[in-house]
Write a protein that holds these residues in place. Structure first.
Motif, PDB file in Angstrom:
ATOM      1  N   PHE A  39       0.848  -1.198   0.000  1.00  0.00           N
ATOM      2  CA  PHE A  39       0.000   0.000   0.000  1.00  0.00           C
ATOM      3  C   PHE A  39       0.882   1.247   0.000  1.00  0.00           C
ATOM      4  O   PHE A  39       0.705   2.171  -0.805  1.00  0.00           O
ATOM      5  N   TYR A  40       1.839   1.241   0.910  1.00  0.00           N
ATOM      6  CA  TYR A  40       2.798   2.344   1.029  1.00  0.00           C
ATOM      7  C   TYR A  40       3.499   2.603  -0.305  1.00  0.00           C
ATOM      8  O   TYR A  40       3.609   3.743  -0.765  1.00  0.00           O
TER       9      TYR A  40
ATOM     10  N   HIS B  98      -4.930 -11.300  -3.928  1.00  0.00           N
ATOM     11  CA  HIS B  98      -6.215 -10.844  -4.442  1.00  0.00           C
ATOM     12  C   HIS B  98      -6.819  -9.762  -3.556  1.00  0.00           C
ATOM     13  O   HIS B  98      -6.634  -9.770  -2.352  1.00  0.00           O
ATOM     14  N   ALA B  99      -7.540  -8.838  -4.213  1.00  0.00           N
ATOM     15  CA  ALA B  99      -8.111  -7.712  -3.470  1.00  0.00           C
ATOM     16  C   ALA B  99      -9.036  -8.177  -2.350  1.00  0.00           C
ATOM     17  O   ALA B  99      -9.087  -7.565  -1.278  1.00  0.00           O
ATOM     18  N   SER B 100      -9.741  -9.244  -2.622  1.00  0.00           N
ATOM     19  CA  SER B 100     -10.687  -9.717  -1.603  1.00  0.00           C
ATOM     20  C   SER B 100      -9.974 -10.215  -0.352  1.00  0.00           C
ATOM     21  O   SER B 100     -10.552 -10.203   0.735  1.00  0.00           O
ATOM     22  N   LEU B 101      -8.720 -10.628  -0.525  1.00  0.00           N
ATOM     23  CA  LEU B 101      -7.949 -11.064   0.646  1.00  0.00           C
ATOM     24  C   LEU B 101      -7.635  -9.877   1.563  1.00  0.00           C
ATOM     25  O   LEU B 101      -7.636 -10.009   2.786  1.00  0.00           O
ATOM     26  N   ILE B 102      -7.382  -8.739   0.939  1.00  0.00           N
ATOM     27  CA  ILE B 102      -7.103  -7.534   1.722  1.00  0.00           C
ATOM     28  C   ILE B 102      -8.319  -7.155   2.556  1.00  0.00           C
ATOM     29  O   ILE B 102      -8.208  -6.836   3.744  1.00  0.00           O
ATOM     30  N   ILE B 103      -9.471  -7.218   1.912  1.00  0.00           N
ATOM     31  CA  ILE B 103     -10.715  -6.935   2.642  1.00  0.00           C
ATOM     32  C   ILE B 103     -10.874  -7.938   3.787  1.00  0.00           C
ATOM     33  O   ILE B 103     -11.251  -7.589   4.897  1.00  0.00           O
ATOM     34  N   HIS B 104     -10.554  -9.182   3.486  1.00  0.00           N
ATOM     35  CA  HIS B 104     -10.670 -10.223   4.503  1.00  0.00           C
ATOM     36  C   HIS B 104      -9.792  -9.923   5.714  1.00  0.00           C
ATOM     37  O   HIS B 104     -10.167 -10.176   6.858  1.00  0.00           O
ATOM     38  N   TYR B 105      -8.618  -9.365   5.468  1.00  0.00           N
ATOM     39  CA  TYR B 105      -7.692  -9.078   6.565  1.00  0.00           C
ATOM     40  C   TYR B 105      -8.042  -7.788   7.296  1.00  0.00           C
ATOM     41  O   TYR B 105      -8.044  -7.731   8.519  1.00  0.00           O
ATOM     42  N   PHE B 106      -8.316  -6.738   6.527  1.00  0.00           N
ATOM     43  CA  PHE B 106      -8.473  -5.426   7.163  1.00  0.00           C
ATOM     44  C   PHE B 106      -9.934  -5.023   7.365  1.00  0.00           C
ATOM     45  O   PHE B 106     -10.211  -4.103   8.121  1.00  0.00           O
ATOM     46  N   GLY B 107     -10.841  -5.687   6.680  1.00  0.00           N
ATOM     47  CA  GLY B 107     -12.250  -5.346   6.844  1.00  0.00           C
ATOM     48  C   GLY B 107     -12.757  -4.374   5.806  1.00  0.00           C
ATOM     49  O   GLY B 107     -13.823  -4.548   5.250  1.00  0.00           O
ATOM     50  N   SER B 108     -11.962  -3.334   5.562  1.00  0.00           N
ATOM     51  CA  SER B 108     -12.335  -2.353   4.543  1.00  0.00           C
ATOM     52  C   SER B 108     -11.107  -1.540   4.164  1.00  0.00           C
ATOM     53  O   SER B 108     -10.075  -1.600   4.842  1.00  0.00           O
ATOM     54  N   LYS B 109     -11.225  -0.787   3.099  1.00  0.00           N
ATOM     55  CA  LYS B 109     -10.101   0.050   2.693  1.00  0.00           C
ATOM     56  C   LYS B 109      -9.799   1.102   3.755  1.00  0.00           C
ATOM     57  O   LYS B 109      -8.643   1.382   4.060  1.00  0.00           O
TER      58      LYS B 109
ATOM     59  N   GLU C 184      -4.497   9.268  -3.907  1.00  0.00           N
ATOM     60  CA  GLU C 184      -5.788   9.297  -4.609  1.00  0.00           C
ATOM     61  C   GLU C 184      -5.897   8.216  -5.671  1.00  0.00           C
ATOM     62  O   GLU C 184      -6.988   7.902  -6.137  1.00  0.00           O
ATOM     63  N   ASN C 185      -4.773   7.619  -6.054  1.00  0.00           N
ATOM     64  CA  ASN C 185      -4.798   6.566  -7.080  1.00  0.00           C
ATOM     65  C   ASN C 185      -4.472   5.185  -6.521  1.00  0.00           C
ATOM     66  O   ASN C 185      -4.300   4.233  -7.279  1.00  0.00           O
ATOM     67  N   ALA C 186      -4.345   5.106  -5.217  1.00  0.00           N
ATOM     68  CA  ALA C 186      -3.963   3.828  -4.601  1.00  0.00           C
ATOM     69  C   ALA C 186      -5.215   2.993  -4.351  1.00  0.00           C
ATOM     70  O   ALA C 186      -5.791   3.016  -3.272  1.00  0.00           O
ATOM     71  N   SER C 187      -5.637   2.258  -5.360  1.00  0.00           N
ATOM     72  CA  SER C 187      -6.850   1.447  -5.249  1.00  0.00           C
ATOM     73  C   SER C 187      -6.532   0.070  -4.666  1.00  0.00           C
ATOM     74  O   SER C 187      -5.384  -0.368  -4.650  1.00  0.00           O
ATOM     75  N   MET C 188      -7.559  -0.584  -4.216  1.00  0.00           N
ATOM     76  CA  MET C 188      -7.407  -1.929  -3.678  1.00  0.00           C
ATOM     77  C   MET C 188      -6.763  -2.849  -4.716  1.00  0.00           C
ATOM     78  O   MET C 188      -5.888  -3.655  -4.397  1.00  0.00           O
TER      79      MET C 188
ATOM     80  N   VAL D  76      -6.293   1.998   5.553  1.00  0.00           N
ATOM     81  CA  VAL D  76      -5.682   3.330   5.606  1.00  0.00           C
ATOM     82  C   VAL D  76      -5.274   3.653   7.037  1.00  0.00           C
ATOM     83  O   VAL D  76      -4.149   4.098   7.291  1.00  0.00           O
ATOM     84  N   MET D  77      -6.187   3.411   7.965  1.00  0.00           N
ATOM     85  CA  MET D  77      -5.883   3.720   9.364  1.00  0.00           C
ATOM     86  C   MET D  77      -4.707   2.880   9.874  1.00  0.00           C
ATOM     87  O   MET D  77      -3.890   3.358  10.652  1.00  0.00           O
ATOM     88  N   ALA D  78      -4.645   1.637   9.418  1.00  0.00           N
ATOM     89  CA  ALA D  78      -3.526   0.783   9.829  1.00  0.00           C
ATOM     90  C   ALA D  78      -2.208   1.339   9.312  1.00  0.00           C
ATOM     91  O   ALA D  78      -1.194   1.320  10.022  1.00  0.00           O
ATOM     92  N   LEU D  79      -2.223   1.873   8.094  1.00  0.00           N
ATOM     93  CA  LEU D  79      -0.985   2.440   7.557  1.00  0.00           C
ATOM     94  C   LEU D  79      -0.629   3.745   8.261  1.00  0.00           C
ATOM     95  O   LEU D  79       0.542   4.019   8.529  1.00  0.00           O
ATOM     96  N   VAL D  80      -1.652   4.526   8.573  1.00  0.00           N
ATOM     97  CA  VAL D  80      -1.418   5.743   9.352  1.00  0.00           C
ATOM     98  C   VAL D  80      -0.703   5.376  10.651  1.00  0.00           C
ATOM     99  O   VAL D  80       0.320   5.971  11.000  1.00  0.00           O
ATOM    100  N   ASP D  81      -1.238   4.399  11.347  1.00  0.00           N
ATOM    101  CA  ASP D  81      -0.622   3.966  12.600  1.00  0.00           C
ATOM    102  C   ASP D  81       0.818   3.517  12.392  1.00  0.00           C
ATOM    103  O   ASP D  81       1.700   3.839  13.178  1.00  0.00           O
ATOM    104  N   HIS D  82       1.029   2.769  11.327  1.00  0.00           N
ATOM    105  CA  HIS D  82       2.367   2.252  11.069  1.00  0.00           C
ATOM    106  C   HIS D  82       3.363   3.386  10.820  1.00  0.00           C
ATOM    107  O   HIS D  82       4.484   3.375  11.326  1.00  0.00           O
ATOM    108  N   VAL D  83       2.944   4.370  10.026  1.00  0.00           N
ATOM    109  CA  VAL D  83       3.841   5.494   9.736  1.00  0.00           C
ATOM    110  C   VAL D  83       4.113   6.298  11.001  1.00  0.00           C
ATOM    111  O   VAL D  83       5.261   6.672  11.291  1.00  0.00           O
TER     112      VAL D  83
END
Lengths: 201, 201
Positions: free
Chosen positions: A20-21, A44-55, A30-34, A59-66
Motif C-alpha cells: 500500500f505504502y 487478491h483484493a478480496s484477501l485484503i478486505i478479509h484481513y483489514f475489513g475495509s479500505k 488518490e490513485n492507490a486502489s485496492m 488506511v488507518m492501519a498504515l497511518v498507525d504504522h507510519v
DNA sequence: CTATTAATTGAACGTTCATTTAATAAGGGA
DNA sequence: TCCCTTATTAAATGAACGTTCAATTAATAG
C-alpha cells in the motif's frame, strides 16, 4: 492456482501495508486502489478486505504504522548522560539522514492532509508530537539548569526548536542541492545553538 | 432548465476552481470527483470538461491558483525603506495571521504530496520558493551591511529563517492552543531575531 | 486418512468514475 | 428577424472502484 501458499494472516498484514505504502509513493494516495495494492502485494483484493475489513481500516492501519516509525525515532532521543553530550546527541539526531528520510513525503503529506478532516488521525498526530514537545521542554529545563544552554522561556525555545527542525525537513525536500545536505544540517544546528544560547562544542 | 443562464467562460473558471477547492477541503483530494465539484459549482460535470479539457488540467489550474496566492504574499515583502523598519515589517508579515491562513492545509498538503511525483508541480513549488529564498538572501546581505543584523553566513541564515517560518506554520496547525497564536508568533520572531543577531526593536 | 478450519481465489455486484457525443438554449451581430 | 456562435445540459459510454459471496485449496488436528 488458488489458495496456493499459506501464510499466517497477521504475518501477511505488514506485507500488504508495505505494498500500500509503495503504491501511494508511486501513484499517489488518490490513485492507490485496492486492485493496485493487491497486485503490488501479489494477492487478491478480496484477501485484503478479509484481513483489514475495509479500505478505510487499511488506511488507518498504515497511518498507525507510519506514526509508529516516528515514535521509534523519538524514542531514540537521548535522555541520560552528561548534559553537554546529551545536547550534542540531540541535535545530531534531529539533523541526521535517518531522521530526514524516516518516511516518504508522498505518504506523509497525504496523511497530514487527511488529518485535517479526520479527527481521529488529527488526534494521533497531535499525540505523537505531544511527546516530542514535552521531551524538548523537559530538556530545555534540564540543560538550562546544567548551564549548557541559557533560555529564559523554555516553552518558547522548545517551540522554536521544533519549528526549525520541522521546517528544515520541509526545506530539504525542495531546496537542497545535491551534496549540500550535511552543510544544511550544520547551518541548522548552528541556528539551533544560537536560539538556545548554547556554548558551542 | 437547460442552458439557463449564460456567463463568460473565462469568468466561470474561477468559480469552478473555488468549488474544487471547497470539495477538496471538505472531502479530501482523493474524493474530489468531477461530479462533486460540478454539484458544488452548480453546473454539469461535462461543462467543467468543456472548460478545462480534463480533470488533470483542472488540478493543474488549481495548483497554479494556490501557488499564485503565495506569490502574492511574497510580493508584499518589504523591499525599500529604512533597514530597521524593513526588518520589523518582514518579521511581522511572515508571522501574521494572513500569512498563516493563506491556504487550506488540506489542499496544500495534497498538492505537496502531488509534487513528489509530478515534476512539473515540483518545479513550480521550487520556483515559487526560489524567489522567497533569493529575497531573504538579498535582505540578509543588505540588512547586515546596514548593521541591523549581524550574520557571517547570509545563505545559512536565510535557510534558517525559511525553515523556522515554514516549520512554524506547520506547528501552528497542530499544536497551537486556542488564543496562543500571537504568543507563538512573538516567540518565533524572537527566535528569528536571535538567529539574525539583530538588535531588538 | 479424514474432518475441520482458515487462507486464498474467482466471479459477480452495484456504484461511481472521467469522458464523449449529441441535443438544447441563449445571446450578439447582421 | 434570423443566424451563428457558444454556453450548457442530458444521456450514454466503458473502465475502475470497493465490496460480497461462494468455491477452492492448503495446513492441522484427531
Amino acid at each position: 492456482m488458488t489458495g496456493r501458499k499459506r501464510q499466517n494472516a497477521e504475518a501477511r498484514k505488514p506485507a500488504i501495508l508495505k505494498a500500500f505504502y509503495q503504491v501511494i509513493e508511486a501513484e499517489g494516495f488518490e490513485n492507490a486502489s485496492m486492485a493496485k495494492v493487491a497486485k503490488q502485494a501479489g494477492v487478491h483484493a478480496s484477501l485484503i478486505i478479509h484481513y483489514f475489513g475495509s479500505k478505510e481500516k487499511m488506511v488507518m492501519a498504515l497511518v498507525d504504522h507510519v506514526l509508529q516509525t516516528y515514535t521509534s525515532l523519538f524514542a531514540r532521543l537521548p535522555k541520560g548522560g552528561e548534559p553537554q553530550e546529551r545536547l550534542e546527541r540531540l541535535l545530531s539526531l534531529i539533523w541526521s539522514r535517518e531522521w530526514h528520510n524516516a518516511a516518504s513525503f508522498s505518504v506523509v503529506f497525504s496523511f497530514l492532509a487527511l488529518s485535517q478532516r479526520d479527527p481521529s488521525v488529527m488526534d494521533r498526530v497531535r499525540n505523537l508530537y505531544g511527546h516530542y514537545r514535552r521531551y524538548l521542554l523537559e530538556q530545555m529545563v534540564l540543560l538550562s539548569k546544567a548551564g549548557v544552554i541559557r533560555v529564559d522561556d523554555p516553552k518558547g525555545s522548545a517551540e522554536a526548536l521544533i519549528s526549525l527542525s520541522e521546517g528544515s525537513h520541509y526545506f530539504c525536500r525542495y531546496h537542497i542541492e545535491p551534496g549540500t545536505f550535511d552543510a544544511h544540517c550544520r547551518h541548522m544546528i548552528r541556528a539551533a545553538r544560537t536560539i538556545l544560547n548554547a556554548t558551542a562544542s
